[in-house]
Design an enzyme around this catalytic site. Structure first.
Site, PDB file in Angstrom:
ATOM      1  N   GLU C  71       0.856  -1.272   0.118  1.00  0.00           N
ATOM      2  CA  GLU C  71      -0.195   0.228   0.025  1.00  0.00           C
ATOM      3  C   GLU C  71       1.001   1.148  -0.054  1.00  0.00           C
ATOM      4  OE1 GLU C  71      -0.400  -2.715   2.130  1.00  0.00           O
ATOM      5  OE2 GLU C  71      -2.409  -3.347   1.494  1.00  0.00           O
ATOM      6  N   PHE C  94      -9.894  -1.853   2.230  1.00  0.00           N
ATOM      7  CA  PHE C  94     -10.595  -1.572   3.492  1.00  0.00           C
ATOM      8  C   PHE C  94      -9.660  -0.325   4.161  1.00  0.00           C
ATOM      9  CE2 PHE C  94     -11.524  -5.846   2.846  1.00  0.00           C
ATOM     10  CZ  PHE C  94     -12.905  -6.059   3.428  1.00  0.00           C
ATOM     11  N   PHE C  97      -6.568  -0.467   6.442  1.00  0.00           N
ATOM     12  CA  PHE C  97      -5.510  -0.474   5.922  1.00  0.00           C
ATOM     13  C   PHE C  97      -4.498   0.865   5.665  1.00  0.00           C
ATOM     14  CE2 PHE C  97      -7.082  -4.567   3.339  1.00  0.00           C
ATOM     15  CZ  PHE C  97      -7.336  -4.921   4.450  1.00  0.00           C
ATOM     16  N   ILE C  98      -5.180   1.995   6.079  1.00  0.00           N
ATOM     17  CA  ILE C  98      -4.507   3.049   6.089  1.00  0.00           C
ATOM     18  C   ILE C  98      -3.100   3.159   7.024  1.00  0.00           C
ATOM     19  CG2 ILE C  98      -5.625   4.037   7.813  1.00  0.00           C
ATOM     20  CD1 ILE C  98      -4.490   5.888   4.786  1.00  0.00           C
ATOM     21  N   HIS C 140     -11.342  -4.802  10.285  1.00  0.00           N
ATOM     22  CA  HIS C 140     -11.775  -4.471   8.881  1.00  0.00           C
ATOM     23  C   HIS C 140     -13.092  -3.859   8.809  1.00  0.00           C
ATOM     24  CE1 HIS C 140      -8.869  -7.647   7.715  1.00  0.00           C
ATOM     25  NE2 HIS C 140      -9.064  -7.478   6.568  1.00  0.00           N
TER      26      HIS C 140
HETATM   27  C1  LIG Z   1      -2.260  -4.553   4.813  1.00  0.00           C
HETATM   28  C2  LIG Z   1      -3.020  -5.305   3.975  1.00  0.00           C
HETATM   29  N1  LIG Z   1      -3.477  -5.100   2.655  1.00  0.00           N
HETATM   30  C3  LIG Z   1      -4.484  -5.983   1.952  1.00  0.00           C
HETATM   31  C4  LIG Z   1      -5.028  -6.778   2.559  1.00  0.00           C
HETATM   32  C5  LIG Z   1      -6.255  -7.536   2.051  1.00  0.00           C
HETATM   33  N2  LIG Z   1      -5.663  -9.256   1.920  1.00  0.00           N
HETATM   34  C6  LIG Z   1      -6.033  -9.993   2.673  1.00  0.00           C
HETATM   35  S1  LIG Z   1      -5.417 -11.423   2.319  1.00  0.00           S
HETATM   36  C7  LIG Z   1      -4.432 -11.040   0.940  1.00  0.00           C
HETATM   37  C8  LIG Z   1      -3.675 -11.977   0.130  1.00  0.00           C
HETATM   38  C9  LIG Z   1      -2.444 -12.404   1.133  1.00  0.00           C
HETATM   39  O1  LIG Z   1      -1.719 -13.119   0.076  1.00  0.00           O
HETATM   40  P1  LIG Z   1      -0.425 -14.037   0.842  1.00  0.00           P
HETATM   41  O2  LIG Z   1       0.193 -13.126   1.721  1.00  0.00           O
HETATM   42  O3  LIG Z   1       0.142 -14.624  -0.173  1.00  0.00           O
HETATM   43  O4  LIG Z   1      -1.540 -15.078   1.776  1.00  0.00           O
HETATM   44  P2  LIG Z   1      -2.468 -16.130   1.311  1.00  0.00           P
HETATM   45  O5  LIG Z   1      -3.613 -15.509   1.084  1.00  0.00           O
HETATM   46  O6  LIG Z   1      -1.975 -16.488   0.075  1.00  0.00           O
HETATM   47  O7  LIG Z   1      -2.103 -17.254   2.098  1.00  0.00           O
HETATM   48  C10 LIG Z   1      -4.735  -9.580   0.932  1.00  0.00           C
HETATM   49  C11 LIG Z   1      -4.282  -8.761  -0.033  1.00  0.00           C
HETATM   50  C12 LIG Z   1      -5.035  -7.084   4.036  1.00  0.00           C
HETATM   51  N3  LIG Z   1      -5.706  -7.677   4.758  1.00  0.00           N
HETATM   52  N4  LIG Z   1      -4.091  -6.213   4.744  1.00  0.00           N
END
Ligand SMILES: Cc1ncc(C[n+]2csc(CCOP(=O)(O)OP(=O)(O)O)c2C)c(N)n1
Ligand SMILES: Cc1ncc(C[n+]2csc(CCOP(=O)(O)OP(=O)(O)O)c2C)c(N)n1
Ligand SMILES: [Mg+2]
Ligand SMILES: [Mg+2]
Lengths: 342, 321, 342, 321
Positions: C71, C94, C97-98, C140
């Site tokens: 981000e 969301f 996430f700021i 969230h």
């Molecule tokens: C700071 C933040 N950015 C975005 C998200 C939204 N988000 C939740 S899970 C995810 C994907 C995470 O991918 P990875 O680290 O590969 O884990 P996986 O889901 O594959 O287990 C995202 C973008 C979040 N929860 N927190």
């Protein structure tokens, strides 16, 4: 008891707590300073303005940890360490840098206990400088305590003098919740009598720095001094003020403010932070809801304008609240009453 | 490699529990009774279990949004987890956290985390506690390929090296962060990143318990001995969508079926231990049955459990306020 | 004109502005979704809740950019791109996430123009979901608009319906300042008539969703619907309310609120964000300072408690403001008046 | 390597201007007339100038808290800079920014930055503008060894690779972030970090204009040609404290003196161009004299300039509000 500067009071609080409890550790950028330097001097700075000077010498590298410039990871580390048995005091240098590590405060430290159903304790303190008046410009002059006050799970402390700083910091370190401890950078050289021995000042108990009959002034941090100065001048003009220093904005001593307003019927709030959704708003709202019946005049806020902090000296002066502005606001509030009664 | 029978049995049980717990969640979620976001770990069981097999309650882990597997592997109570996911008072977090925030500090489980990259900084802190308190503990950050691009994670790799922390950074690389492939989102390699932050790099097959177990042992021993942090890159695959409700159109048809067929850590474990005569099939069958019962009871108990009382709303924001 | 959901209204606003101006680009995590996936489908998600679905197909990969989970770098990139000729719309998913990218908003985008002496423009929009009621738990479900409203240099938009969302988003994209555009995640499926053609709703002009004589209710975002529901019920009981939707908290239409309070003499503020230093405080303070003379009763705030958002359904319900709570607050305010008059 | 005479003259002038500007600031700061924080770039001139020699106003740079050198190298008006540092209405930012926020977008100078690691994300955006608007521009992020540990920076390296941006990441490695040595704070190597984020790595001697110039040419050509980002690691040394007022007790005595004696980019440049017969000593002397005059006038003008008017306080928060 001896004269100590705001800086010394904070240093002493840290030193006494580190002596008392081996779990108290310090971390931050150049809190010691000099690691990896060619001279081998490892206590070169003691913080960017010398507040933590000498602590490395007494407590060693295991308890005074210089960090890379990586606020998210070391503030997060403070949270993780706090949840697993240490009592870290992390220095963020300028509170403006919270932009680099807000998540670790907002979504981690502040929420652990609640999200985990009461099964966590996160006894950490984040120390940071705040405030304008140092020509430090827009990115090094903010007073972001409204952000922290807004966040459930945090405690927010803003000492108004060296005596307050020492007692409140010791309390903060012994507290079992995450505490944001904000130091006004313009006040480091201010001195007053401060006891040599350790003492605490409880959170959530406002301090009445003076009592009067006409107007209640609530002021935060450095503004307390200005409010007292204004009150001095006003007294000579026959207007007496109660000046309240809340000490902590979270928890917040609502009762003292409400009681004082019940007596004076008039309120001026002085807050150095940006004017929207700030503490001045918060206090005004409290009183407009819960001491409305006692109010004889509008609640007036003495706050900066909705602008970033300008660099240039005359603009920065214009930007800041001041004793003069507080004085004018109090007189204005008194006049409004006169008009209503007339 | 010699693994004690007890360890094998426990590990199989943990993997089976994760599998059964999650497949049940998948079914229950579809009924609409489970609220909020649920991210399933199915298919990745060997990673959590192969790592946590080397840990005790004295060691700390931090998990992710996809946290059920890590929780179970670290010994968090299954009934309490199920109740938590249903939002009940009997949940491990008293219903206030839900799937994304299950934690149990008494087990050294520092929490699932709704913030991608939330764990690694915390783990630097937990590792610092272990180091400072000299309790011989290590701290493990599990995080995904997606999380490996979050600044929080990257800074933590550096900080852990600078402070020489007893920490292991376990990258669970399932090839996707939500709907985005790691081949797009991760430039360079995890291996070079480890080097870039001055720590040894190891990798293993996350669908093979034994591969994970061996690498993790080495990584954890290294960290525990005070030599500093290690990165352990685990290659694996998730079997369900990013969260419940995701149709996974970004993955080629058959990709998951192929994984289930040929890279099922449970099947693989069973074949390996039975063919090598390490465990009898009946012992595994017994575990399967016991786990099925445990999960079944956990659902029944969760559904029957009381909601949190109204007073819980205001409780436990602070220790004292 | 046709019935459109909140989701569709936002999608349409984006689409129409991207057609109109080639400098408008979109970026965020999975705003398209599927890059690097094995199926080759590159518009797999269209945002985590499908809001940006189909935009990649129409505008291509150069204008709809999936990002890594980073981000700080992509929100910072949006700021840098805005200052150098593009008009990025960045999705933060969301608003919680700021914590990962506050600096890019607080110290960069918001301050460029002022720090640089008026020589920069930063026409960027950050879209993000906010709000509780989705069982999304503490990380969230936040409504962090007070943080943004506090920051000089930002504009903050919180649409209360599909119609509002479309017009305000188009305005946001055409605006030359950084805009935070917050979408309540619980509202995506709400429908109403929304014009097919492009239209704008100006910032800083509140919308009176109904007019009454007894109490002014100011409500933010999703709370507007609840306030209207409460007003409906109250009307049947003989209490009529003015309901104000400020639409934007920064700039903020102070005049409309002050005028309405001058007429009704009573104010209830409904705000879904954490109660300290929030918009309810801000609005209360405004009125207590500038329409004090008109006030017949205390200003009452309908806000959640000072706690993180709990996960469990009954607790989350208890946490949230609701039409019932607003109704009760209005009655309470009316009673207080009665007492005073008596 | 062939460098046009005009380029050599301009580059020398830019380096000399930075040096003279800053040495004067050092003196003026000591009188107490300059408010706020001032970070001097002295000793590092060849880096800013060697890189910016390849740029036009159409290209973008982002700088740091130590920004005067980058500003001057990118063509920001020296008088306007001095006035800004004095907080006057005639400053490039009308006195509202000060030393840490000097910017001039018309010159492609996206600002000094009071936030460590503030620049790299912005530069991803500027590079995206160049790429999207197809204007053939490149974007350069200058940042320090200290900033190389900030998550913002690290994420940006990855993002720039993922988006294949025309960007160059110039690590100005002076060995210190404030009072902390890079040998302590930076685990691993910049080279491995570049690999970890999938971009080519180059390095050069930042006290030698020609070394920087050559490497920067290659790096910038690469980025401009659309091949993606590059990291350029510049080794250099700062001659003054972190900010004015820093006694530098963390550096061994004589370290700076040695640098001044043997690694002065201006001395080195002069020796090189005169001995190779590329420029005459008199031409350089003329520049030295002209620059001295320019800096002197800038100080006189700044001190005589009006303060901002009160109305400036409220102006330019927004384009429209
Ligand atoms: C700071 C933040 N950015 C975005 C998200 C939204 N988000 C939740 S899970 C995810 C994907 C995470 O991918 P990875 O680290 O590969 O884990 P996986 O889901 O594959 O287990 C995202 C973008 C979040 N929860 N927190
Ligand atoms: C986010 C943030 N953290 C910390 C600081 C305080 N600070 C200002 S300059 C500096 C050191 C930067 O070191 P480096 O990047 O090596 O640049 P140099 O000063 O050596 O040119 C620090 C820690 C800051 N301004 N911003
Ligand atoms: Mg993944
Ligand atoms: Mg440096």
């Amino acid at each position: 008891m001896s004269k100590k500067s705001f800086r010394q009071a904070i240093n002493e609080a840290l030193r006494q707590e580190m002596r008392r409890d081996p779990r108290v550790i310090l971390m931050g950028e150049d809190v010691a300073g000099g690691r990896g330097g060619t001279s081998g001097v490892k206590d070169a700075w003691g913080g960017v303005l010398g507040v933590t000077k000498g602590l490395l010498t007494e407590f060693g590298e295991d308890r005074v940890l210089d960090t890379p410039i990586s606020e998210a990871s070391y503030i997060g580390a403070a949270a993780g360490a706090a949840a697993t048995g240490l009592r870290p005091v992390a220095e963020l240098m300028f509170v403006d840098f919270i932009g680099s590590c807000l998540d670790q405060v907002l979504n981690q430290a502040a929420k652990f206990r609640y999200m985990f159903g009461g099964k966590a304790r996160t006894p950490m303190v984040i120390r940071a400088m705040y405030g304008a008046g140092f020509n430090a410009a827009a990115q090094h002059s903010q007073s972001l305590y409204p952000l922290f006050t807004h966040i459930p799970g945090l405690k927010v402390v803003i000492p108004s003098s060296p005596y307050e700083a020492k007692g409140l910091l010791i309390e903060a370190i012994r507290d079992d919740d995450p505490v944001i401890f904000l130091e006004n950078k313009v006040m480091y050289d201010e001195e007053e009598d401060v006891p040599d021995e350790s003492y605490t000042i409880p959170f959530g108990e406002a301090n009445l720095t003076r009592e009067g009959e006409d107007v209640t002034i609530v002021a935060i941090g450095r503004m307390v001094g200005m409010a007292n100065e204004a009150a001095d001048r006003l007294e000579k003009q026959g207007i007496t003020c109660t000046v309240i220093d809340p000490r902590t904005t979270s928890p917040f001593d609502e009762d003292t403010i409400l009681e004082c307003v019940e007596e004076t019927g008039r309120l001026v709030v002085v807050d150095e932070s940006s004017p929207r959704c700030n503490m001045a708003c918060d206090i005004s709202a409290l009183v407009a809801e819960r001491a409305f019946g006692a109010l004889k005049a509008p609640i007036v806020r003495v706050v900066p304008p909705h602008t970033p902090v300008p660099f240039s000296t005359p603009l920065e002066k214009l930007y800041m609240p001041s004793a003069e502005k507080i004085e004018a606001a109090v007189k204005n509030v008194m006049k409004q009453h006169a008009r209503e009664v007339a | 490699m010699q693994i004690a029978r007890e360890t094998l049995l426990q590990s199989y049980r943990a993997m089976r529990t994760i599998r059964a717990f999650e497949e049940r969640l998948h079914v229950e979620f579809a009924t609409g009774e489970i609220p909020g976001f649920v991210h399933l770990y199915c298919g990745e069981e060997a990673s959590a279990v192969g790592v946590c097999a080397h840990l005790t309650d004295n060691d700390t882990i931090a998990s992710t949004h996809r946290g059920h597997g890590h929780c179970i592997a670290k010994g968090v109570d299954v009934g309490g987890m199920m109740a938590e996911i249903y939002g009940r008072q009997t949940g491990v977090c008293r219903g206030k956290g839900g799937s994304m925030h299950i934690a149990d500090l008494s087990k050294g489980m520092l929490g699932a985390n709704g913030i991608v990259g939330g764990g690694p900084p915390l783990i630097c802190g937990a590792a610092l506690s272990h180091k400072t308190l000299k309790d011989n503990g290590v701290a493990i950050a599990f995080y995904g390929d997606g999380a490996s691009n979050e600044g929080f994670t990257l800074e933590s790799l550096n900080l852990a090296s600078v402070w020489k922390l007893p920490a292991v950074f376990v990258v669970e690389d399932n090839g996707y962060g939500e709907a985005t492939g790691a081949s797009y989102a991760c430039a360079g390699t995890q291996k070079d990143r480890a080097a870039g932050f001055g720590m040894p790099y190891m990798e293993c097959d996350g669908t093979d318990f034994f591969s994970v177990y061996e690498s993790a042992r080495e990584a954890i021993d290294y960290a525990r001995s005070g030599k500093g942090p290690v990165m352990l890159h685990v290659h694996l695959s998730r079997w369900y969508g990013h969260f419940e409700g995701d149709a996974m159109t970004y993955r080629v048809a058959g990709e998951v079926a192929e994984q289930k067929e040929h890279h099922d850590c449970l099947k693989h474990f069973r074949e390996r231990v039975t063919s090598a005569g390490l465990l009898e099939a009946t012992a595994l069958d017994d575990i399967d049955a016991a786990v099925a019962d445990e999960v079944e009871s956990s659902v029944i108990a969760a559904k029957a459990a009381p909601w949190p009382e109204d007073s819980a709303l205001m409780a436990d924001v602070y220790v004292k306020y």
